[in-house]
Design an enzyme around this catalytic site. Sequence first.
Site: not given
Ligand code: MG
Length: 517
Positions: A156, A171, A209
């Site tokens: 994520s 990044r 995610d």
């Molecule tokens: Mg999560």
Amino acid sequence: MSLLEEARQVAAEFDYTAQDVNKGVKEFIRQMDEGLQKNGTSMSQIPTYVTSVPNGTEKGLYLAVDLGGTNFRVCSIQLHGNTTFSLTQSKVAIPRDLMTAKKAQELFSFLAKQIETFLKTHHNDHFEAHHERRKAMSPSENFTDDELFQLGFTFSFPVHQIGINKGTLIRWTKGFDIEDAVGKDVCELLQKEIDALHLPVKVAALVNDTVGTLMARSYTSPGKTGTLLGGIFGTGTNGAYVEKLDRVTKLSTFSGSTDYDKSTGHMIVNTEWGSFDNQMTVLPNTPYDTALDAESVNPGIQMFEKRVSGMFLGEILRRALLALTQKKECQLFKDENSSSNDIHSTTTIAEDSMLYKQWGIDTSFLSIVQEDASAGYRITRQTLSRDLGVDAASIEDAEAVKTLVAAIGKRSARLSAVAIGAVILSTGKMDDSTQGNIAKQENNEVDEENVIDIGVDGSLVEYYPGFEEYIREALREIEGIGEKGEKRVRIGIAKDGSGVGAALIALVAGSAEKPGR
Ligand code: MG
Ligand code: ADP
């Protein structure tokens, strides 16, 4: 001025009016459009090469891992093919020192070790059988894909995705900072450490995610309506939605895969909305936001996220509370304010109080305070003592804290509504309503045909009391949505979303690779 009045004054700095919301939505839509056209914009609008959402009939056993911002989850998912699934999972907190390790390998070998432990604990038969086969094989032989667990890797952080299981880190966000990993393919980094441990696992899909949440919600959501948006409100905040393929005009010039299914006419786009309005044209700003940003590891970046997500709300509150205690006349956490005549109620702040430490307040503290309906704010006062070393706080103290908490939580939810509303409006969802079932509409029932389904995930939206209601209130204030439109919006928690979603994408990735498709 009374303490409560002073607290209200600080709280008012977090007001985010209906007019602000509408201005925010307009600018959000503009930045979404800009991101679809070119690279290097504040919202990255990353094409994910996933071109459809599942319908609930998918089947199989898959592995999934999720590197969020706070925890690392490993799970196996059995998709039953009837919108249901079974899931086994383990979760560990990511050690803080690994978040800022020198070498990427330090973090990724830790992750691989968690996968090993998980397999030994929950799938030992498969694991042992694999070891036996390995011993019987010549060293040059390799396993076929059928003998391996297909793993969906939920990662994520912003990546430049170049294929379904290939993507380089753009990044770090959410407090991570491992320079060595930037620019590298994170699937390869993980596969290397998995191979070093000889695990029967193939990293088959790289999953954001948000996309996982969108897929999982679409698999499990009731009715035939596909889900429009997956939104994360956890450590960070981000969203992925179903966009019309021909609106993603930068795809023609984008240096990514051209090998994806174009027949659906759709592309799931990962907005990276945490970076919405980094230029600060419409985002609200308080002295607490400014200071938080200046002392963060990435000043000037993720400006939307810094006003919305779990990683930051506690810190905003901490700074607002400190400002209040430091006001000359202010009585917060000072003994004279104590309303009771009890001689034991000498309010003290411990010298090493978390109130004085950066990141000293966790956002779960806000949920506890927001929820507190105990007599005399007993729970809030206990929590102040336990978490912040503020002993014998008065009822007025607790009220003041609650006033600030509510203001910060509400602003976060209203900003979240800006993102959700902008996606609904920019995808034309409000226009393509059919007449629908008038009888149902008149009865104020949900008209399945016109439902706009949204999946959400993350501790903030799940546990902060009233977060969804604050979002809905703001949605009703948005021009083009209003009372009527807000009723069409169905928001559902995509429980275990990233796990199931990652499994679904590993499945899609696997079937796309098989010949004859
Ligand atoms: Mg999560
Ligand atoms: P991740 O982002 O790693 O997937 P979560 O969705 O659980 O994990 O989000 C963790 C974040 O949520 C942390 O920033 C934490 O402060 C915050 N959080 C944890 N519990 C709560 C709660 N009860 N209420 C509000 N925020 C919470």
